[in-house]
Design an enzyme around this catalytic site. Sequence first.
Site, PDB file in Angstrom:
ATOM      1  N   VAL A 105       1.462  -1.513  -0.087  1.00  0.00           N
ATOM      2  CA  VAL A 105      -0.239  -0.236   0.228  1.00  0.00           C
ATOM      3  C   VAL A 105       1.158   0.980   0.137  1.00  0.00           C
ATOM      4  CG1 VAL A 105      -1.796   1.348   1.070  1.00  0.00           C
ATOM      5  CG2 VAL A 105      -1.761  -1.309   1.725  1.00  0.00           C
ATOM      6  N   CYS A 106       0.750   2.391  -1.134  1.00  0.00           N
ATOM      7  CA  CYS A 106       1.140   3.505  -0.934  1.00  0.00           C
ATOM      8  C   CYS A 106       2.914   2.906  -1.332  1.00  0.00           C
ATOM      9  CB  CYS A 106       0.991   4.507   0.642  1.00  0.00           C
ATOM     10  SG  CYS A 106       1.724   6.334   0.439  1.00  0.00           S
ATOM     11  N   THR A 107       3.563   3.653  -0.233  1.00  0.00           N
ATOM     12  CA  THR A 107       4.887   3.814  -0.053  1.00  0.00           C
ATOM     13  C   THR A 107       5.747   2.735   0.393  1.00  0.00           C
ATOM     14  OG1 THR A 107       5.272   4.924   1.855  1.00  0.00           O
ATOM     15  CG2 THR A 107       5.438   5.939  -0.621  1.00  0.00           C
ATOM     16  N   THR A 125       2.999   2.955  -6.708  1.00  0.00           N
ATOM     17  CA  THR A 125       2.816   3.323  -6.066  1.00  0.00           C
ATOM     18  C   THR A 125       2.100   4.903  -5.730  1.00  0.00           C
ATOM     19  OG1 THR A 125       3.939   4.124  -3.925  1.00  0.00           O
ATOM     20  CG2 THR A 125       5.276   4.499  -6.008  1.00  0.00           C
TER      21      THR A 125
END
Length: 323
Positions: A105-107, A125
Amino acid sequence: MAQRTVLVVLLDGVQSLDVTGPVEVFTGAETQTPGSYRIRTASLDGAAVRTSSGLTVVPDAALTEAAPEPHTLLVPGGQGTRRPDPELVEWLRAHGPRAGRLVSVCTGAILLAEAGLLDGHRATTHWAYCDKLARDHPAVEVDPDPIYVRDGQLSTSAGVTSGIDLALALVEEDLGRDVALTVARHLVVFLRRPGNQAQFSAQLAAQTARREPLREVQQWITEHPEGDLGVEALAARAALSPRHFARAFQAETGTTPGRYVDRVRLEHARRLLEDTGDGVAEVSRASGYGTPEAMRRAFLKALGATPAEYRRRFRPAAVGRPG
């Protein structure tokens, strides 16, 4: 039905919603279908971690004590990924390939990339870190546009709430659409954002023009997707020559008038397909495509699905079927 272990990695500086969003989805699915998931959280040493918002999260265990081969290994993002912990990266390098499904998730994608787990794969990302991911890891095919990307057993998502969208997609894959839709309703979110939905709407993806006439044209396009949105008509609205208008629009928004119009019309058509029972022909006229065939070509090019297929998959059940 075999129980699926979901192991969520915790680290200092993690974004709290990157953790709690997917966990709420999987927990909701377990509530609906008991025995479907076993959710575990773990930090490197088993100690509590402090999130980027200041919350303290206490894990279930240390990573060394967690499930050695989880069905789903989920790596969240946040400020703690900016300087990846070498020990955590090594743990991911050793254990990531053993997971049945690897999710970020995300970074969190940066941690997977540091561990070499994204090499040769398509991934995404948070929009603010896509350039960094591509620059630092040229073996990764970074796609900055979608809210999540599925590449075999590897799934990566964009910022924060997109982790919920990805988790819902994974639950739908595991347990079916009805369970995923029930979870989405309880969380008061829509089970309708496809992975290839852009991280930004057309209005956010493009810059806002500096000059008032061009800003007014941008607003006009959004409010009148069915209108004459050719360069000549838009230039006349801005009181500029077509050539000057086209140059100025691209210089100030970062995209051409044609691409901006295409994106606005696609978004408008998608909203109508998701939120109304209007027929495809009516949606195509209201969105400026003119004919169902023109809209069909646009959907296939941008989304890889026809309007009818898109509607079947992403319209909430509460919306009536077209007559």
